[in-house]
Each structure stands twice: as structure tokens, then as C-alpha cells.
Design a protein around this motif. Structure first.
Motif, PDB file in Angstrom:
ATOM      1  N   LEU A   1       1.035  -1.065   0.034  1.00 59.69           N
ATOM      2  CA  LEU A   1       0.183  -0.424   0.164  1.00 59.69           C
ATOM      3  C   LEU A   1       0.603   0.869   0.260  1.00 59.69           C
ATOM      4  O   LEU A   1       0.546   1.870  -0.754  1.00 59.69           O
ATOM      5  N   GLY A   2       2.315   1.339   0.329  1.00 55.85           N
ATOM      6  CA  GLY A   2       3.203   2.279   0.706  1.00 55.85           C
ATOM      7  C   GLY A   2       2.409   3.083   2.276  1.00 55.85           C
ATOM      8  O   GLY A   2       2.973   4.667   2.344  1.00 55.85           O
ATOM      9  N   VAL A   3       2.166   2.348   2.845  1.00 56.35           N
ATOM     10  CA  VAL A   3       2.640   3.221   4.865  1.00 56.35           C
ATOM     11  C   VAL A   3       3.407   3.351   5.144  1.00 56.35           C
ATOM     12  O   VAL A   3       4.990   2.897   4.232  1.00 56.35           O
ATOM     13  N   GLN A   4       3.882   4.402   5.624  1.00 56.08           N
ATOM     14  CA  GLN A   4       4.968   4.701   6.603  1.00 56.08           C
ATOM     15  C   GLN A   4       4.274   4.466   7.669  1.00 56.08           C
ATOM     16  O   GLN A   4       4.056   4.319   8.562  1.00 56.08           O
ATOM     17  N   LYS A   5       6.179   4.474   8.777  1.00 55.32           N
ATOM     18  CA  LYS A   5       6.593   4.787   9.915  1.00 55.32           C
ATOM     19  C   LYS A   5       5.313   5.508  10.503  1.00 55.32           C
ATOM     20  O   LYS A   5       5.318   6.508  10.091  1.00 55.32           O
TER      21      LYS A   5
END
Length: 398
Positions: A106-110
């Protein structure tokens, strides 16, 4: 003389070995039909009762790629139901580990935060690997802990040849074991998941939009399951691909009061991306054309049995309670053979207690036990004792 004896022993040993081989061959179940499929393993199941209608290498342990996410999704849905008062207040916070997962992602970030339910659409519609890890860590704190939950659930469903290591299905090994399953086990998991209406809703959704809770970004995911448009009554369920697993697909279809689950594992490698769809269609068409719904119930009247040394000469017997007509209605082909056996004694010995199991009525399909029902005593009969006889004589004459 000794040489003759040795030769005879060798001959007998060879004969015994040949007979053992023949015996082993005779015990291997052979499917009446052989379908032309590309997959390394292919299987068709009647989802209503778990009966396997067709299988080719259906019990061979193989990697299953993102079809793993079926288990991840159903466990998350059950977690939501169990914690429905807290999941809306405690969002999923993405870790650095989850954000580092390889494509498809999905391209989630921390530090990103999401509602757990929203992430299930990312998981199932576009098969995002980072989403799967974020879900696992949210529920159990770590991927290994969630994998333990996955394996425990698999065992509870009767899946004895399945080992989960990751929640996303990426090829993995740990503690000398491989991330793997069989087509038969995977069909069991899928059939179980289909009983959940929220699961059905997710896999049938064409597109879904949801926000990252800080409001910085909005995501839209689209269903990549082409099978939804290939056949009337198609339900989904999940595609998968890794270098070891090849193209995989678990599908489901409902039509004409029939519900099928199909599994194909290793259905080609690039560039043969469409073989899994061809294999699935072949399996589903086989089920639709070959199987019809029939009731195999064979009514039988159980007559009272004589009772030795009892105060009554006989005792009534009956089958245990239950909706046998429903339980014995199933999909059958013209080649299926149904056999019923009834095993119980022809007489009883006092004392007899009502509700005692004295035997079984068993239904077999193609030699395999399908259902078993207890034969029970329907009344009690006391032992005819000396004091009882005196009492009867007294009542008779006095």
C-alpha cells in the motif's frame, strides 16, 4: 541343500515385496476423472460440508503465496468482533517493519494510523504485504505471535499439513519449517471464511476508499480478482504469487444451490498469468455439470429387541435425534456409491438404561465414512430379581 534354502528364501522375499507393492498400489485412491489443469495441485470442494469432489495432488505440501491472507483476514474479522468496543478507539499504528515490506504494498509509512477494518480491504483487494504485517502486529504484537495464532486456528479447522510463518504469504522458512499448506487444507480455511458475511462483503467489493487517520492521505484500492467476472455466481476469493509458489488462486462460486471452493497452487509461472483462471473455470464447470443435490437418507424402522432376564420381554430402540435429512443431503455424481450399515446386538441383557448407545447406523460414500448415528435404547428395563418375582406372586394372589 543350504544353497537351495537360500534361493527359496530370496524367492519368497521377492514375492512378498511384489505383493506389498501391489497392495500399496491398490490402496491409492484414484479419481474417476482426470481434468486437464496446469496447476501442480488442484482441488474442488463442496463448501457446504467440506467434501472433496476432485483433487490432483491435493494433499501435497506447497507454498501458497498471498492466499495466506485469507487466514489473516478471517482472524482479523474475528478479532474485531471480540473487541468491537476498542478497535474503533485504538487504531492500527504502522511500524517500521511493516512499512519495509516488499511489493505488492500500500505504501504506508512508519507512524501512519488506520482503522483495522479499512486495512482489510487493502489486504484482500490488492493483496498488500505491508498491510498484512501491520494487521498482525496490531493483533498480537509481532509477526511470530500472529503466526502462532494462524497455526492454532488452522489446527482447529482440521488443517494438519499447514504451517504459517508470515501473515502475507511471502516465501519463508523458520525453525526448519517452510511456509506451506495443501490444496485440501486451504480449501477448508476458505470454506470456513465464507461462513462470515463480513468476509464475503470484503472479497466482493469492487473498490474501496479510506483515509490515513491524520488526514494527510487518502487511499483507494481496487479488486484485482478477475474471476468475479468470469462465471455467473462467482464470489472471489484470493490470488497469490511468489517465485516458489507460482500463480495461485482460491475461488468460490454459488449457483443452482451449489457452493464450490476451488484451489489451484503452482498454476504456472510468468508469463502464464492466466492459467490460474483457466484451471479455476475447469474445476467449477466440472462441479456444476457433474454433481447434483441428492438426499441419501435411507429410512429404517428399528423394532424392539428381546431383553434377557428383564421384567419386560423387550425394549424399544431408536436413532439419536437430529436433522438427518439435512445432514444427508449432499452433492453426488452418477459414479458415487452410497452404502449404509447398521450394527447393533439382536438382544439385550437386563438391566437396560434408557439412552444407552448400543450400536451405530453409518453412511459411507465411495467407501469413506460420511456420517455416523448412535442407536440408542428408548426405554429402561429393570433386572428380574428374586425379590421382584416374589412381589409379583404376592400381587397376583393377594
Amino acid at each position: 541343500m543350504k544353497q537351495c534354502k537360500k534361493n527359496l528364501e530370496r524367492l519368497l522375499g521377492a514375492v512378498a515385496a511384489v505383493m506389498l507393492c501391489i497392495s500399496s498400489l491398490l490402496q491409492v485412491p484414484v479419481m474417476a476423472d482426470e481434468l486437464k489443469v496446469y496447476a501442480r495441485a488442484a482441488l474442488l470442494m463442496d463448501a457446504s460440508n467440506g467434501r472433496i469432489l476432485y483433487e490432483e495432488n491435493g494433499y501435497e505440501k506447497l507454498p501458497m503465496a498471498s492466499t495466506t491472507k485469507i487466514m489473516t483476514c478471517i482472524l482479523a474479522l474475528e478479532y474485531i468482533k471480540e473487541h468491537e468496543t476498542t478497535v474503533w478507539e485504538e487504531p492500527v499504528e504502522v511500524s517500521g517493519h511493516a512499512a519495509s515490506m516488499p511489493k505488492v504494498k500500500l505504501g504506508v509509512q512508519k507512524g501512519d494510523k488506520f482503522l483495522l477494518e479499512d486495512l482489510l480491504y487493502s489486504l484482500m483487494l490488492e493483496s498488500h504485504n505491508d498491510t498484512a504485517v501491520a494487521i498482525a502486529e496490531y493483533i498480537d504484537g509481532s509477526v511470530p505471535a500472529f503466526a502462532q495464532r494462524m497455526n492454532e486456528k488452522a489446527r482447529s479447522l482440521g488443517c494438519r499439513d499447514t504451517n504459517f510463518i508470515t501473515p502475507n504469504g511471502l516465501d519463508a522458512e523458520a525453525d526448519g519449517k517452510t511456509h506451506e499448506t495443501t490444496a485440501a487444507d486451504l480449501a477448508r480455511i476458505a470454506a470456513y471464511a465464507l461462513k462470515n458475511e463480513d468476509f464475503r462483503k470484503i472479497i466482493g467489493t469492487r473498490s474501496y476508499t479510506f483515509p490515513e487517520l491524520s488526514g494527510r492521505r487518502t487511499f483507494q484500492v481496487y479488486n484485482k480478482d478477475r474471476f468475479l467476472d468470469l462465471m455467473d455466481g462467482a464470489i472471489g476469493i484470493k490470488t497469490g504469487f511468489t517465485g516458489k509458489a507460482g500463480y495461485c488462486f482460491v475461488g468460490a462460486l454459488e449457483r443452482d444451490k451449489k457452493t464450490f471452493v476451488s484451489v489451484v497452487l503452482g498454476s504456472g509461472w510468468p508469463p502464464h498469468k492466466n492459467w490460474k483462471w483457466e484451471d479455476t473455470k475447469t474445476l467449477m464447470e466440472y462441479g456444476l455439470s457433474k454433481y447434483t443435490e441428492k438426499c441419501i437418507l435411507q429410512p429404517y424402522t428399528y423394532r424392539p429387541l428381546p431383553v434377557e432376564e428383564g421384567i419386560s420381554a423387550q425394549a424399544a430402540i431408536r436413532l439419536e435425534s437430529g436433522d438427518r435429512e439435512k445432514e444427508l443431503t449432499m452433492l453426488l455424481s452418477a459414479e458415487d456409491i452410497v452404502k449404509v450399515t447398521r450394527q447393533y446386538p439382536q438382544k439385550l441383557k437386563a438391566p437396560v438404561t434408557e439412552g444407552t448407545c448400543i450400536g451405530y447406523e453409518k453412511y459411507f460414500v465411495n467407501g469413506q465414512l460420511w456420517r455416523s448415528y448412535k442407536i440408542l435404547t428408548a426405554e429402561s428395563v429393570d433386572l428380574r430379581t428374586y425379590s421382584y418375582c416374589l412381589q409379583q406372586i404376592f400381587m397376583l394372589y393377594f
